[in-house]
Design an enzyme around this catalytic site. Structure first.
Site, mmCIF file in Angstrom:
data_model
loop_
_atom_site.group_PDB
_atom_site.id
_atom_site.type_symbol
_atom_site.label_atom_id
_atom_site.label_comp_id
_atom_site.label_asym_id
_atom_site.label_seq_id
_atom_site.Cartn_x
_atom_site.Cartn_y
_atom_site.Cartn_z
ATOM 1 N N LYS A 1 -52.689 20.266 110.237
ATOM 2 C CA LYS A 1 -53.380 21.510 110.779
ATOM 3 C C LYS A 1 -54.818 21.238 110.939
ATOM 4 O O LYS A 1 -55.375 21.201 110.079
ATOM 5 C CB LYS A 1 -52.801 22.757 110.011
ATOM 6 C CG LYS A 1 -53.454 24.108 110.631
ATOM 7 C CD LYS A 1 -52.893 25.174 110.194
ATOM 8 C CE LYS A 1 -53.695 26.380 110.904
ATOM 9 N NZ LYS A 1 -53.200 27.617 110.210
ATOM 10 N N ARG B 1 -56.207 34.778 116.419
ATOM 11 C CA ARG B 1 -56.774 35.479 115.404
ATOM 12 C C ARG B 1 -57.251 36.885 115.988
ATOM 13 O O ARG B 1 -57.151 38.127 114.912
ATOM 14 C CB ARG B 1 -58.356 34.896 114.913
ATOM 15 C CG ARG B 1 -57.932 33.566 114.052
ATOM 16 C CD ARG B 1 -59.109 32.810 113.760
ATOM 17 N NE ARG B 1 -59.136 31.429 113.192
ATOM 18 C CZ ARG B 1 -59.939 30.617 113.003
ATOM 19 N NH1 ARG B 1 -61.051 30.754 113.171
ATOM 20 N NH2 ARG B 1 -59.414 29.230 112.523
ATOM 21 N N LYS C 1 -62.973 27.453 108.696
ATOM 22 C CA LYS C 1 -61.664 26.989 107.944
ATOM 23 C C LYS C 1 -61.831 25.333 107.629
ATOM 24 O O LYS C 1 -60.712 24.814 107.439
ATOM 25 C CB LYS C 1 -60.489 27.319 108.438
ATOM 26 C CG LYS C 1 -60.377 28.875 108.558
ATOM 27 C CD LYS C 1 -58.843 29.313 109.068
ATOM 28 C CE LYS C 1 -58.961 31.041 109.097
ATOM 29 N NZ LYS C 1 -57.430 31.375 109.324
ATOM 30 N N GLU D 1 -51.361 13.365 104.886
ATOM 31 C CA GLU D 1 -51.084 14.749 104.642
ATOM 32 C C GLU D 1 -49.517 15.079 104.686
ATOM 33 O O GLU D 1 -48.872 15.798 103.876
ATOM 34 C CB GLU D 1 -51.581 15.772 105.650
ATOM 35 C CG GLU D 1 -53.135 15.838 105.559
ATOM 36 C CD GLU D 1 -53.576 16.982 104.210
ATOM 37 O OE1 GLU D 1 -52.804 17.330 103.631
ATOM 38 O OE2 GLU D 1 -54.850 17.216 104.197
ATOM 39 N N LYS E 1 -50.549 20.638 114.531
ATOM 40 C CA LYS E 1 -50.794 21.877 115.235
ATOM 41 C C LYS E 1 -52.368 21.695 115.312
ATOM 42 O O LYS E 1 -53.272 21.297 114.511
ATOM 43 C CB LYS E 1 -50.795 23.112 114.500
ATOM 44 C CG LYS E 1 -51.394 24.271 114.850
ATOM 45 C CD LYS E 1 -51.160 25.342 113.687
ATOM 46 C CE LYS E 1 -51.583 26.698 114.124
ATOM 47 N NZ LYS E 1 -51.492 27.422 112.972
ATOM 48 N N SER F 1 -52.324 29.402 120.531
ATOM 49 C CA SER F 1 -52.739 30.778 121.428
ATOM 50 C C SER F 1 -53.937 30.029 122.233
ATOM 51 O O SER F 1 -53.749 30.425 123.794
ATOM 52 C CB SER F 1 -53.449 31.653 120.296
ATOM 53 O OG SER F 1 -54.435 31.148 119.598
ATOM 54 N N TYR G 1 -45.627 30.308 122.711
ATOM 55 C CA TYR G 1 -45.773 31.584 123.327
ATOM 56 C C TYR G 1 -44.880 31.724 124.798
ATOM 57 O O TYR G 1 -44.649 32.918 125.196
ATOM 58 C CB TYR G 1 -47.090 32.373 123.481
ATOM 59 C CG TYR G 1 -47.886 32.261 122.082
ATOM 60 C CD1 TYR G 1 -47.674 33.196 121.103
ATOM 61 C CD2 TYR G 1 -48.752 31.118 121.650
ATOM 62 C CE1 TYR G 1 -48.197 33.087 120.079
ATOM 63 C CE2 TYR G 1 -49.195 31.105 120.667
ATOM 64 C CZ TYR G 1 -48.979 32.084 119.486
ATOM 65 O OH TYR G 1 -49.631 32.111 118.199
HETATM 66 C C1 PBG Z 1 -53.407 30.968 110.049
HETATM 67 C C2 PBG Z 1 -52.524 30.560 111.235
HETATM 68 C C3 PBG Z 1 -53.189 30.416 112.471
HETATM 69 C C4 PBG Z 1 -52.299 30.068 113.290
HETATM 70 C C5 PBG Z 1 -50.947 30.188 112.863
HETATM 71 N N1 PBG Z 1 -51.262 30.281 111.324
HETATM 72 C C6 PBG Z 1 -54.552 30.384 112.781
HETATM 73 C C7 PBG Z 1 -55.801 29.956 111.820
HETATM 74 O O1 PBG Z 1 -55.517 28.864 110.861
HETATM 75 O O2 PBG Z 1 -56.943 30.407 111.674
HETATM 76 C C8 PBG Z 1 -52.826 29.814 114.755
HETATM 77 C C9 PBG Z 1 -51.655 29.866 115.675
HETATM 78 C C10 PBG Z 1 -52.075 30.003 117.087
HETATM 79 O O3 PBG Z 1 -53.437 30.025 117.409
HETATM 80 O O4 PBG Z 1 -51.540 30.200 118.095
HETATM 81 N N2 PBG Z 1 -52.617 30.813 108.929
#
Ligand code: PBG
Length: 309
Positions: free
Chosen positions: A179, A189, A202, A218, A233, A259, A298
């Site tokens: 990720k 968010r 992050k 990983e 991701k 998203s 989505y």
């Molecule tokens: C947080 C989490 C995130 C997403 C899924 N779980 C956002 C982040 O790491 O800040 C993102 C999913 C998306 O953008 O559709 N644990």
């Protein structure tokens, strides 16, 4: 006749946002066409998904601000929003798979996925202990798959051990193994209400977009610790990583079309830059071609309808 890949509704996992209250539906401005749903409206969403042949939904809670704390204790409340949502779905639509996110960001006052020290640095081992408890609360509520998205080291093994100890031997783990610290998570968010709270970024625990070989390390760690399946991701910008993971390990490898990717497709279609349906299907097919076992998207419902014709 010669197509190497096909899209099928069983390729999709549909992420759903949940909100408190009796309001029913709250549209999310930065994610046009996507809403948060009150628990009492969720079963209908699950039924819709099931009727279209979608095997699994992923749940994300928008925790009321008053319940967000430095220690994220609401994540461990067996009666919290996500646990009530899991139970409501399992009561109404027992056969649909329910995947839950293991991470603290919907529950922390600072919007990070873990506990932080005074300097704001996320504490790996302390966080991991809380994540185990969070996964157990979700499993007890009925989650079929727990999906650690927090990127702490060692948490997959700790969660697997906790699940075994508590008798949740059939609960599977989908590790968000690779990720990235991505700019594509903004609308998510907004949806879970953490955007305005987040201090800093992050990058202390999510991956550097410059790195591909690190993703393989990983994934190897998460598999060694007991992950049943892994995820890469975001999706489209990281198809090379997806293909490398799939080729190297041969395990079920999922992509999360996040998203910001969804928002980009919607914006492009709204601006007349491309045909919406075609953009949806072409991007989803790209994941299949790269070797994905399935895609969190989505657009799951739209895509399933388009495939059905
Ligand atoms: C947080 C989490 C995130 C997403 C899924 N779980 C956002 C982040 O790491 O800040 C993102 C999913 C998306 O953008 O559709 N644990």
């Amino acid at each position: 006749m010669l197509a190497e890949n096909r899209l099928h509704p069983s390729d999709f996992i549909w992420p759903l946002f949940i909100c408190e209250g009796q309001g029913g539906e709250e549209p999310i401005t930065s994610l046009p066409g996507v809403s948060r749903w009150s628990v009492y409206r969720l079963a209908d969403r699950a039924r819709e998904a099931q009727a279209l042949g979608i095997p699994c939904i992923a749940l994300f809670p928008n925790t009321p601000p008053s319940l967000r704390t430095a220690d994220a204790r609401e994540a461990l409340n067996p009666d919290n929003l996500i646990c009530r949502a899991i139970k409501a779905i399992k009561d109404a639509v027992p056969d649909i798979g329910v995947l839950t996110d293991v991470a603290l960001d919907p529950y922390t006052a600072h919007g990070h996925d873990g506990l932080v020290n005074r300097a704001g640095y996320v504490l790996n081992d302390e966080t991991s202990k809380v994540l185990v408890e969070q996964a157990l609360v979700q499993a007890a509520a009925g989650a079929d798959i727990v999906a650690p998205s927090d990127m702490m080291d060692g948490r997959v093994g700790a969660i697997r051990a906790g699940l075994e100890r508590e008798g949740h031997v059939n609960v599977a783990i989908m590790a968000y193994a690779a990720k990235y610290a991505s700019a594509f998570y903004g609308p998510f968010r907004d949806a879970v209400g953490s955007r305005g709270l987040l201090k800093g970024d992050k990058r202390g625990y999510q991956m550097d977009p410059a790195n591909g070989a690190e993703a393989l390390r990983e994934v190897a760690l998460d598999l060694a610790e007991g992950a049943d399946m892994v995820m890469v991701k975001p999706g489209l910008p990281y198809l090379d990583v997806l293909a490398r993971v799939r080729d190297r390990f041969g395990v079920p490898t999922f992509a999360y079309q996040v998203s910001g990717e969804y928002a980009m497709i919607e914006a492009a279609a709204a601006a007349g830059a491309g045909d919406r349906d075609a953009l949806i299907l072409e991007t989803l097919m790209a994941f299949k071609r790269a070797g994905a076992a399935g895609v969190l998207t989505y657009h799951a419902l739209d895509a399933a309808r388009l495939i059905a014709g």
